[in-house]
Scaffold this motif. Structure first.
Motif, short mmCIF file in Angstrom:
data_model
loop_
_atom_site.label_atom_id
_atom_site.label_comp_id
_atom_site.label_asym_id
_atom_site.label_seq_id
_atom_site.Cartn_x
_atom_site.Cartn_y
_atom_site.Cartn_z
N GLN A 96 0.82 -1.35 0.03
CA GLN A 96 -0.04 0.15 -0.20
C GLN A 96 0.78 1.23 0.07
OE1 GLN A 96 -3.28 0.16 -0.49
NE2 GLN A 96 -3.54 2.56 -0.06
N MET A 97 1.86 1.15 0.80
CA MET A 97 2.62 2.47 0.91
C MET A 97 3.46 2.58 -0.47
SD MET A 97 2.06 4.06 3.65
CE MET A 97 3.56 5.42 3.43
N LYS A 98 3.89 1.48 -0.98
CA LYS A 98 4.74 1.59 -2.47
C LYS A 98 3.61 2.25 -3.44
CE LYS A 98 7.87 -1.93 -1.67
NZ LYS A 98 8.22 -3.58 -1.94
N ILE A 99 2.54 1.94 -3.23
CA ILE A 99 1.31 2.48 -4.12
C ILE A 99 1.42 4.13 -3.85
CG2 ILE A 99 -0.95 2.78 -4.92
CD1 ILE A 99 -1.08 -0.52 -4.32
N LEU A 100 1.15 4.47 -2.56
CA LEU A 100 1.07 5.82 -2.34
C LEU A 100 2.51 6.51 -2.18
CD1 LEU A 100 -1.20 5.42 0.73
CD2 LEU A 100 -1.73 6.33 -1.41
N LEU A 101 3.67 5.92 -2.40
CA LEU A 101 4.66 6.50 -2.39
C LEU A 101 5.09 8.10 -3.02
CD1 LEU A 101 7.61 6.05 -1.34
CD2 LEU A 101 8.23 5.00 -3.45
N PRO A 102 4.29 8.28 -4.36
CA PRO A 102 4.43 9.62 -5.05
C PRO A 102 3.80 10.70 -4.11
CG PRO A 102 3.71 8.14 -6.63
CD PRO A 102 3.91 7.39 -5.20
N VAL A 103 2.57 10.15 -3.29
CA VAL A 103 1.93 11.18 -2.49
C VAL A 103 2.71 11.50 -1.34
CG1 VAL A 103 -0.14 11.50 -1.21
CG2 VAL A 103 -0.23 10.36 -3.35
N VAL A 104 3.59 10.30 -0.77
CA VAL A 104 4.27 10.73 0.37
C VAL A 104 5.42 11.40 0.17
CG1 VAL A 104 5.75 9.37 2.35
CG2 VAL A 104 3.52 8.27 1.61
N GLU A 105 6.04 11.25 -0.91
CA GLU A 105 7.08 12.32 -1.31
C GLU A 105 6.60 13.42 -1.39
OE1 GLU A 105 8.37 10.19 -4.80
OE2 GLU A 105 9.97 8.92 -3.79
N ARG A 106 5.55 13.81 -2.21
CA ARG A 106 4.84 15.11 -2.15
C ARG A 106 4.75 15.91 -0.93
NH1 ARG A 106 0.14 17.12 -2.23
NH2 ARG A 106 -0.77 14.85 -2.69
N ARG A 107 3.85 14.99 0.01
CA ARG A 107 3.78 15.47 1.50
C ARG A 107 4.94 15.85 2.03
NH1 ARG A 107 0.60 17.99 3.40
NH2 ARG A 107 0.45 16.76 5.52
N ILE A 108 6.17 15.08 1.96
CA ILE A 108 7.39 15.31 2.89
C ILE A 108 8.02 16.85 2.27
CG2 ILE A 108 9.58 14.57 3.09
CD1 ILE A 108 8.45 11.84 3.39
N SER A 109 7.79 16.82 0.72
CA SER A 109 8.44 18.11 0.39
C SER A 109 7.54 19.22 0.82
CB SER A 109 8.23 17.93 -1.17
OG SER A 109 9.30 17.00 -1.77
N GLU A 110 6.34 19.21 0.83
CA GLU A 110 5.59 20.39 1.39
C GLU A 110 5.59 20.59 2.59
OE1 GLU A 110 1.37 18.98 0.84
OE2 GLU A 110 1.53 19.42 -1.60
N GLU A 111 5.63 19.61 3.55
CA GLU A 111 6.13 19.78 4.76
C GLU A 111 7.37 20.36 5.35
OE1 GLU A 111 3.92 19.90 7.72
OE2 GLU A 111 2.19 19.67 6.09
N LEU A 112 8.51 19.65 4.69
CA LEU A 112 9.97 19.79 5.16
C LEU A 112 10.85 20.61 4.09
CD1 LEU A 112 10.35 16.37 6.78
CD2 LEU A 112 9.87 18.50 7.97
#
Length: 93
Positions: free
Chosen positions: A42-58
């Motif tokens: 599931q996290m591998k599927i959501l990886l682009p979203v997680v990368e985007r959120r980390i870039s937004e937050e940090l």
């Protein structure tokens, strides 16, 4: 790492944070450990979203690579003697 770990549930959401934890963060590589192989997929599927959120937050460039790992496989070696071979046929991570 403290910044990512402290805001982890904000970054990926409360439901995902229950099953995924930050294991290490070294040299701009973030390692995430999941509670099951299903959550790892599931996290591998959501990886682009997680990368985007980390870039937004940090900010951009803080995390360059994300590695997702499933649960650690148990050791099947018991006792003083063991027989070489493939062991139990099951998938872990």
């Amino acid at each position: 790492m403290a910044s990512i770990a402290a805001r982890w549930s904000e970054i990926i959401g409360a439901v995902n944070a229950e099953h995924c934890v930050v294991e290490t963060f070294d040299d701009s590589i973030l390692v995430i450990r999941t509670s099951s192989t299903a959550w790892a997929n599931q996290m591998k599927i959501l990886l682009p979203v997680v990368e985007r959120r980390i870039s937004e937050e940090l900010g951009d460039g803080v995390v360059e690579k994300i590695v997702i790992r499933g649960p650690a496989a148990p050791s099947w070696k018991r006792g003083q003697w063991s027989v070489k071979g493939r062991g139990p046929r099951d998938t872990y991570g």
